[in-house]
Design a protein around this motif. Sequence first.
Motif, PDB file in Angstrom:
ATOM      1  N   LEU A  38      10.675  14.056   6.724  1.00  0.00           N
ATOM      2  CA  LEU A  38      10.049  12.744   6.607  1.00  0.00           C
ATOM      3  C   LEU A  38      10.073  12.246   5.166  1.00  0.00           C
ATOM      4  O   LEU A  38      10.424  11.096   4.889  1.00  0.00           O
ATOM      5  CB  LEU A  38       8.605  12.804   7.111  1.00  0.00           C
ATOM      6  N   ALA A  39       9.700  13.117   4.232  1.00  0.00           N
ATOM      7  CA  ALA A  39       9.695  12.732   2.815  1.00  0.00           C
ATOM      8  C   ALA A  39      11.104  12.434   2.331  1.00  0.00           C
ATOM      9  O   ALA A  39      11.331  11.497   1.555  1.00  0.00           O
ATOM     10  CB  ALA A  39       9.067  13.845   1.975  1.00  0.00           C
ATOM     11  N   HIS A  40      12.060  13.212   2.802  1.00  0.00           N
ATOM     12  CA  HIS A  40      13.449  13.008   2.403  1.00  0.00           C
ATOM     13  C   HIS A  40      13.938  11.638   2.847  1.00  0.00           C
ATOM     14  O   HIS A  40      14.596  10.910   2.092  1.00  0.00           O
ATOM     15  CB  HIS A  40      14.321  14.112   3.001  1.00  0.00           C
ATOM     16  N   GLN A  41      13.591  11.274   4.072  1.00  0.00           N
ATOM     17  CA  GLN A  41      13.987   9.975   4.611  1.00  0.00           C
ATOM     18  C   GLN A  41      13.364   8.836   3.802  1.00  0.00           C
ATOM     19  O   GLN A  41      14.048   7.877   3.421  1.00  0.00           O
ATOM     20  CB  GLN A  41      13.558   9.880   6.076  1.00  0.00           C
ATOM     21  N   GLY A  42      12.058   8.935   3.518  1.00  0.00           N
ATOM     22  CA  GLY A  42      11.366   7.876   2.795  1.00  0.00           C
ATOM     23  C   GLY A  42      11.822   7.732   1.359  1.00  0.00           C
ATOM     24  O   GLY A  42      12.018   6.618   0.859  1.00  0.00           O
ATOM     25  N   LEU A  43      12.006   8.862   0.668  1.00  0.00           N
ATOM     26  CA  LEU A  43      12.449   8.804  -0.724  1.00  0.00           C
ATOM     27  C   LEU A  43      13.891   8.323  -0.825  1.00  0.00           C
ATOM     28  O   LEU A  43      14.238   7.547  -1.718  1.00  0.00           O
ATOM     29  CB  LEU A  43      12.304  10.186  -1.366  1.00  0.00           C
ATOM     30  N   THR A  91      12.862  -3.731  -4.044  1.00  0.00           N
ATOM     31  CA  THR A  91      11.789  -4.259  -3.198  1.00  0.00           C
ATOM     32  C   THR A  91      10.562  -3.354  -3.170  1.00  0.00           C
ATOM     33  O   THR A  91       9.640  -3.607  -2.399  1.00  0.00           O
ATOM     34  CB  THR A  91      12.302  -4.450  -1.748  1.00  0.00           C
ATOM     35  N   GLY A  92      10.544  -2.323  -3.966  1.00  0.00           N
ATOM     36  CA  GLY A  92       9.424  -1.389  -3.964  1.00  0.00           C
ATOM     37  C   GLY A  92       9.052  -0.961  -5.364  1.00  0.00           C
ATOM     38  O   GLY A  92       9.573  -1.485  -6.359  1.00  0.00           O
ATOM     39  N   PRO A  93       8.152   0.014  -5.478  1.00  0.00           N
ATOM     40  CA  PRO A  93       7.629   0.410  -6.789  1.00  0.00           C
ATOM     41  C   PRO A  93       8.482   1.424  -7.547  1.00  0.00           C
ATOM     42  O   PRO A  93       8.076   1.887  -8.600  1.00  0.00           O
ATOM     43  CB  PRO A  93       6.265   1.022  -6.426  1.00  0.00           C
ATOM     44  N   LEU A  94       9.663   1.773  -7.019  1.00  0.00           N
ATOM     45  CA  LEU A  94      10.489   2.772  -7.700  1.00  0.00           C
ATOM     46  C   LEU A  94      10.832   2.320  -9.115  1.00  0.00           C
ATOM     47  O   LEU A  94      11.320   1.214  -9.326  1.00  0.00           O
ATOM     48  CB  LEU A  94      11.783   3.014  -6.918  1.00  0.00           C
ATOM     49  N   GLU A  95      10.579   3.193 -10.083  1.00  0.00           N
ATOM     50  CA  GLU A  95      10.936   2.956 -11.482  1.00  0.00           C
ATOM     51  C   GLU A  95      11.542   4.216 -12.061  1.00  0.00           C
ATOM     52  O   GLU A  95      11.074   5.327 -11.798  1.00  0.00           O
ATOM     53  CB  GLU A  95       9.696   2.616 -12.326  1.00  0.00           C
ATOM     54  N   ARG A  96      12.575   4.038 -12.852  1.00  0.00           N
ATOM     55  CA  ARG A  96      13.161   5.154 -13.600  1.00  0.00           C
ATOM     56  C   ARG A  96      13.482   4.661 -15.008  1.00  0.00           C
ATOM     57  O   ARG A  96      14.275   3.740 -15.174  1.00  0.00           O
ATOM     58  CB  ARG A  96      14.436   5.659 -12.917  1.00  0.00           C
ATOM     59  N   ALA A  97      12.848   5.255 -15.994  1.00  0.00           N
ATOM     60  CA  ALA A  97      13.091   4.861 -17.379  1.00  0.00           C
ATOM     61  C   ALA A  97      13.458   6.091 -18.200  1.00  0.00           C
ATOM     62  O   ALA A  97      12.840   7.154 -18.064  1.00  0.00           O
ATOM     63  CB  ALA A  97      11.865   4.172 -17.970  1.00  0.00           C
ATOM     64  N   PHE A 104       7.251   5.968  -7.814  1.00  0.00           N
ATOM     65  CA  PHE A 104       7.761   5.745  -6.467  1.00  0.00           C
ATOM     66  C   PHE A 104       6.589   5.670  -5.497  1.00  0.00           C
ATOM     67  O   PHE A 104       5.456   6.024  -5.837  1.00  0.00           O
ATOM     68  CB  PHE A 104       8.720   6.872  -6.043  1.00  0.00           C
ATOM     69  N   GLU A 105       6.864   5.213  -4.310  1.00  0.00           N
ATOM     70  CA  GLU A 105       5.846   5.164  -3.254  1.00  0.00           C
ATOM     71  C   GLU A 105       5.864   6.479  -2.490  1.00  0.00           C
ATOM     72  O   GLU A 105       6.920   6.930  -2.043  1.00  0.00           O
ATOM     73  CB  GLU A 105       6.127   4.010  -2.296  1.00  0.00           C
ATOM     74  N   GLU A 122       0.911   5.595  -1.195  1.00  0.00           N
ATOM     75  CA  GLU A 122       0.366   5.448  -2.549  1.00  0.00           C
ATOM     76  C   GLU A 122       1.496   5.397  -3.572  1.00  0.00           C
ATOM     77  O   GLU A 122       2.499   6.100  -3.452  1.00  0.00           O
ATOM     78  CB  GLU A 122      -0.549   6.634  -2.856  1.00  0.00           C
ATOM     79  N   THR A 123       1.332   4.549  -4.590  1.00  0.00           N
ATOM     80  CA  THR A 123       2.289   4.512  -5.683  1.00  0.00           C
ATOM     81  C   THR A 123       1.950   5.615  -6.685  1.00  0.00           C
ATOM     82  O   THR A 123       0.840   5.648  -7.222  1.00  0.00           O
ATOM     83  CB  THR A 123       2.285   3.150  -6.391  1.00  0.00           C
ATOM     84  N   LEU A 124       2.889   6.495  -6.919  1.00  0.00           N
ATOM     85  CA  LEU A 124       2.716   7.592  -7.866  1.00  0.00           C
ATOM     86  C   LEU A 124       3.559   7.302  -9.102  1.00  0.00           C
ATOM     87  O   LEU A 124       4.712   6.884  -8.988  1.00  0.00           O
ATOM     88  CB  LEU A 124       3.149   8.926  -7.248  1.00  0.00           C
ATOM     89  N   LYS A 125       2.979   7.524 -10.260  1.00  0.00           N
ATOM     90  CA  LYS A 125       3.686   7.276 -11.512  1.00  0.00           C
ATOM     91  C   LYS A 125       3.478   8.448 -12.450  1.00  0.00           C
ATOM     92  O   LYS A 125       2.353   8.893 -12.666  1.00  0.00           O
ATOM     93  CB  LYS A 125       3.183   5.982 -12.159  1.00  0.00           C
ATOM     94  N   PHE A 126       4.586   8.937 -13.021  1.00  0.00           N
ATOM     95  CA  PHE A 126       4.527  10.111 -13.887  1.00  0.00           C
ATOM     96  C   PHE A 126       5.273   9.824 -15.186  1.00  0.00           C
ATOM     97  O   PHE A 126       6.275   9.102 -15.203  1.00  0.00           O
ATOM     98  CB  PHE A 126       5.165  11.322 -13.191  1.00  0.00           C
ATOM     99  N   GLU A 127       4.763  10.402 -16.271  1.00  0.00           N
ATOM    100  CA  GLU A 127       5.418  10.297 -17.566  1.00  0.00           C
ATOM    101  C   GLU A 127       5.564  11.684 -18.171  1.00  0.00           C
ATOM    102  O   GLU A 127       4.665  12.522 -18.050  1.00  0.00           O
ATOM    103  CB  GLU A 127       4.632   9.377 -18.493  1.00  0.00           C
ATOM    104  N   SER A 128       6.674  11.904 -18.818  1.00  0.00           N
ATOM    105  CA  SER A 128       6.962  13.207 -19.428  1.00  0.00           C
ATOM    106  C   SER A 128       7.106  13.048 -20.930  1.00  0.00           C
ATOM    107  O   SER A 128       7.842  12.165 -21.399  1.00  0.00           O
ATOM    108  CB  SER A 128       8.262  13.778 -18.836  1.00  0.00           C
TER     109      SER A 128
END
Length: 341
Positions: free
Chosen positions: A166-171, A181-187, A312-313, A319-325
């Motif tokens: 399920l997670a694989h399909q959604g991601l 169209t979604g919250p995906l961000e990659r910087a 990403f969602e 839920e929108t999850l956001k991580f910084e390294s």
Amino acid sequence: MNEFTPEDPADMDTDFSYLVDAEDTGKRLDAVLAGQMDTLSRNRIQALIRAGEVTVDGAKIVEPKYRVNEGELLALSVPEAEEAEPQGEDIPLTIVYEDEHLIVVDKPAGLVVHPGAGNWTGTLVNALIHHCGDSLSGIGGVKRPGIVHRIDKDTSGLLVVAKTDLAHQGLSAQFADHGRTGPLERAYSALVWGAPSSLKGTIDANLARSLHNRQKIAVVKTSGRQAITHWQVKERFGPEDQPSLASLMECRLETGRTHQIRVHMAHIGHPLIGDQDYGAGFKTKVNRLDDPLKTVISEFSRQALHAGLLAFEHPATGETLKFESPYPADFANLLSALQKF
């Protein structure tokens, strides 16, 4: 869920059964099953149908587009997930986030993501198989982590991996959409040679395998795959009265092609420091520098690229999850040396 339960479940060799109602009459078999089950992707359900794991009123149906009728009993058997072909290895991981659906890791430079020619062991996949163990429910019927995006061996930073179908399909859907169209961000943070004349811009240049070296990627005009990188100069380095020696840039991906940032930066004349594939022509520039900067750059053994932000969602919770390294030590050391120049 309109689930049919026989009087004696032991008489049915099935993991799921459903009595078709009027609303589903005339729909495709795979679509009906996908609508009733939220733990398997439609692709996985189609594969199970073709493998003979689905019956309609006791008869095997191997065609996903079979049209169901009201009152038919659909039964689906899901075989136990096979063990992953790569073997688990006890490789240390920096886990940023983990739950039953997915895991986010901060990958160090030097770690290959997926087993392949010349790298069958010692990869992130090997490490995840060992770390996750039985929590991998099976991606496509195999107990393996679901890789939905990759970063190069010598790029450091954040990576999300699915633990369930399920997670694989959604991601996968989010990465295929590239965040349009979604919250995906990659910087990414990149230390590059020189500095563009403007402070920000966009590179829209198609990429394809190089005709001269199949291990490299090249910008092409009339073919290839669309690749879009948005960049912004965060800091310039060098004396104010001279052209910038280097700069710190933030690159945001609208697409995710192999070596995209590295090739795009080289294409506009500002290859990444340390990039032996796309910035080798700048080696002579290092030799003209004074220590300690000359030594720091000479000893920097990879492209100066760090995947520092990932959002990403969550495919299960919404839920929108956001991580910084933070910068790894080698990148931070190089940045500090450039700031002192």
